[in-house]
Design a protein around this motif. Structure first.
Motif, short mmCIF file in Angstrom:
data_model
loop_
_atom_site.label_atom_id
_atom_site.label_comp_id
_atom_site.label_asym_id
_atom_site.label_seq_id
_atom_site.Cartn_x
_atom_site.Cartn_y
_atom_site.Cartn_z
N GLY A 36 -22.99 -2.78 6.33
CA GLY A 36 -22.28 -1.58 6.77
C GLY A 36 -21.28 -1.02 5.80
N PHE A 37 -21.02 -1.70 4.70
CA PHE A 37 -20.04 -1.21 3.74
C PHE A 37 -20.26 -1.88 2.38
CE2 PHE A 37 -18.37 -5.00 5.72
CZ PHE A 37 -17.80 -5.71 4.69
N ALA A 94 -17.98 2.96 3.60
CA ALA A 94 -18.93 2.75 4.70
C ALA A 94 -20.30 3.23 4.30
CB ALA A 94 -18.45 3.47 5.95
N TYR A 130 -14.02 5.02 14.50
CA TYR A 130 -15.15 4.65 13.67
C TYR A 130 -14.95 5.19 12.24
CZ TYR A 130 -17.47 9.21 13.26
OH TYR A 130 -17.79 10.50 12.91
N LEU A 131 -15.66 4.59 11.32
CA LEU A 131 -15.60 4.99 9.91
C LEU A 131 -16.89 5.71 9.57
CD1 LEU A 131 -14.29 1.56 8.62
CD2 LEU A 131 -12.94 3.65 8.88
N LEU A 170 -19.70 3.43 11.10
CA LEU A 170 -19.34 2.03 11.30
C LEU A 170 -18.33 1.89 12.43
CD1 LEU A 170 -20.05 -0.66 9.88
CD2 LEU A 170 -18.09 -0.25 8.37
N ARG A 184 -20.07 7.37 7.69
CA ARG A 184 -20.85 7.00 6.52
C ARG A 184 -20.35 7.76 5.30
NH1 ARG A 184 -27.46 7.60 5.84
NH2 ARG A 184 -27.55 6.78 3.71
N GLY A 227 -21.51 -3.15 11.64
CA GLY A 227 -22.15 -3.69 10.46
C GLY A 227 -22.71 -5.07 10.75
N PHE A 283 -16.87 -4.05 11.70
CA PHE A 283 -17.48 -4.71 10.56
C PHE A 283 -16.89 -6.11 10.42
CE2 PHE A 283 -13.80 -2.35 9.14
CZ PHE A 283 -13.14 -3.23 8.30
#
Length: 475
Positions: free
Chosen positions: A62-63, A91, A133-134, A95, A136, A46, A98
């Motif tokens: 990014g969030f 998210a 990772y997170l 991501l 989307r 992010g 961040f």
């Protein structure tokens, strides 16, 4: 915000100003990340800032944050703060890492979704790398534990912003970038969230926050209060101001009112604060339903600060306010708090509207008409600071709280009123407040609404009064 510009120099000399280093830019595209289902995706960091040209490092990309749960303990005698933040977010991209804004303070641990996460500090950025990772659209939680002695930041105009220590507590006013001095934040106006803030202070002190008081409990040594703001709030409008207060709690037309006043300011404050229900009822008639579920005020004894702030649902004053200042900060509950700016260059949508409300209140009381207020300002010489900058874009963070945003912003509204007539003008104000309730707006959206509702071509008016510096040739 209503700033007392002749007092700002006192703030610069006040101990504890922080100098912020610029964080490194977010990294490039990350390598493919293995997904448990067998596929690979590209996850990216992010952005380190939200991209506002006036404060490019405030906010993050990014969030989006939906809720802050803050658990804070503060010791006025030492200035030590201990904090635990549990943040709920979503998210907006795949991501890989961040940032959150956090100035000073020592972070001891970070967890994402209950799993320990790596973190680093770069200037005002807390850079967090989760174990995976997170995706989307994925909702996640961030748990941050931190402590230290908060230091306010110094804004471009020289004033203090954030957690400001006083002789018996803390004046906590975070516009435009000071939220990061006391909790990890996404410090951009467009990311609004609900808040639960629990504050523990030594017995004998009180801590006052936004929204409604959910609970208060005391032990032999500590008093802990839980404040809840359910309606969306930008981080810069959050407060956790601390002092030794006289408390008044009552209801006005069913609305909970909570007022905290430093005893040194009680006598001077009383006549003005007694008018709070009357002012609020009048503003509801002019602007529409009050946007929050509670109201009140916090009056500190901190004259060195030099300004008041429209902290959401409970404006914060550095001293006993006069009537116009109370009118101004309550007007911000509609214009600035419920309807927030999208970018800081549009600050006149907050300050010009609140200043114009002062003019309307004087008109309502028969003291002076709004046109008379306009005429007095128009008599200012062309060299006056009033004409120095275009209202719709003052040029930098140094000038967002300068005279054009306030007084000339109010003049724009009076010019609009005379052009479209009272009936249409006040319909425009109510529609703006209701259509953007709990959201955001831009200058272009407001001028578009005014044009649509008036069925007039207002291009020349807005060009002259909003977008052009210098004194207009004709009033």
């Amino acid at each position: 915000m209503r700033k007392l510009r002749d007092r700002l120099i006192l703030v610069v000399a006040f101990a504890g100003a922080a100098t912020l280093a610029a964080p490194a830019a977010a990294g490039a595209l990350q390598p493919a990340v293995h997904h448990p289902g067998g596929a690979s995706v590209h996850a990216t960091p992010g952005a380190a800032g939200a991209g506002d040209p006036y404060f490019p490092l405030s906010g993050n990309g990014g969030f989006d944050i939906s809720h802050y749960g803050l658990d804070i303990a503060y010791v006025p005698a030492t200035g030590k703060l201990t904090g635990h933040a549990v943040i709920s977010a979503t998210a907006t991209q795949n991501l890989s890492r961040f940032d959150l804004d956090l100035s000073g303070l020592t972070v001891t641990s970070v967890a994402v979704q209950g799993e320990r996460a790596k973190f680093t500090r770069t200037g005002q950025e807390l850079v967090i790398t989760p174990s995976d990772y997170l995706p989307r659209g994925h909702r996640f939680t961030v748990d941050v534990r931190y402590s230290g002695v908060p230091r306010y930041v110094q804004d471009p105009d020289g004033s203090a912003d954030g957690w400001i220590r006083t002789d018996n507590g803390a004046f906590v006013a975070s516009e435009p970038q000071g939220a990061m001095t006391w909790f990890p934040a996404n410090s951009q106006p467009i990311d609004k969230s609900s808040f639960d803030v629990t504050i523990a202070v030594p017995k004998g002190y009180q801590a006052v926050g936004n929204g409604q008081l959910i609970s208060q409990r005391s032990t032999a040594s500590t008093t802990t209060t839980h404040w809840q703001q359910r309606q969306p709030m930008a981080a810069y409008l959050a407060t956790a101001s601390i002092g030794k207060f006289q408390i008044s709690s009552y209801r006005a037309d069913g609305m909970p009112v909570y007022v905290a006043v430093d005893p040194r300011e009680a006598k001077a404050s009383a006549p003005v604060l007694a008018k709070l229900p009357e002012i609020l009822a009048w503003e509801e008639k002019v602007f529409g339903r009050y946007p929050f579920s509670s109201t009140g005020a916090i009056v500190m004894h901190a004259p060195f600060v030099g300004y008041a702030l429209e902290t959401q649902s409970r404006p914060l004053f550095d001293r006993a306010p006069d009537e116009s200042t109370l009118v101004h900060e309550l007007a911000h509950q509609w214009f600035g708090d419920s309807v927030s700016v999208t970018r800081w260059k549009d600050i006149w949508l907050n300050e010009g509207f609140a200043t114009y409300t002062e003019w309307l209140w004087a008109e309502h009381n028969g003291t002076q008409t709004a046109q008379q207020s306009f005429d007095q300002l128009y008599a200012s010489p062309g060299s006056s600071d009033l004409w120095s900058r275009p209202v719709a874009d003052p040029g930098s963070g140094e000038f967002i709280f300068s005279t054009p945003s306030y007084s000339r912003g109010a003049m724009v509204l009076q010019k609009l009123r005379t052009a479209v007539g009272d009936r249409t003008f006040f319909r425009i104000l109510k529609t703006w407040a209701s259509e953007h309730r709990n959201g955001h707006g831009t200058t272009a959206q407001f001028t578009g609404l005014a044009t649509e509702m008036s069925h007039q071509n207002l291009t020349a008016l807005f060009h002259t009064w909003l977008y052009t510096a210098g004194k207009p040739a004709h009033a």
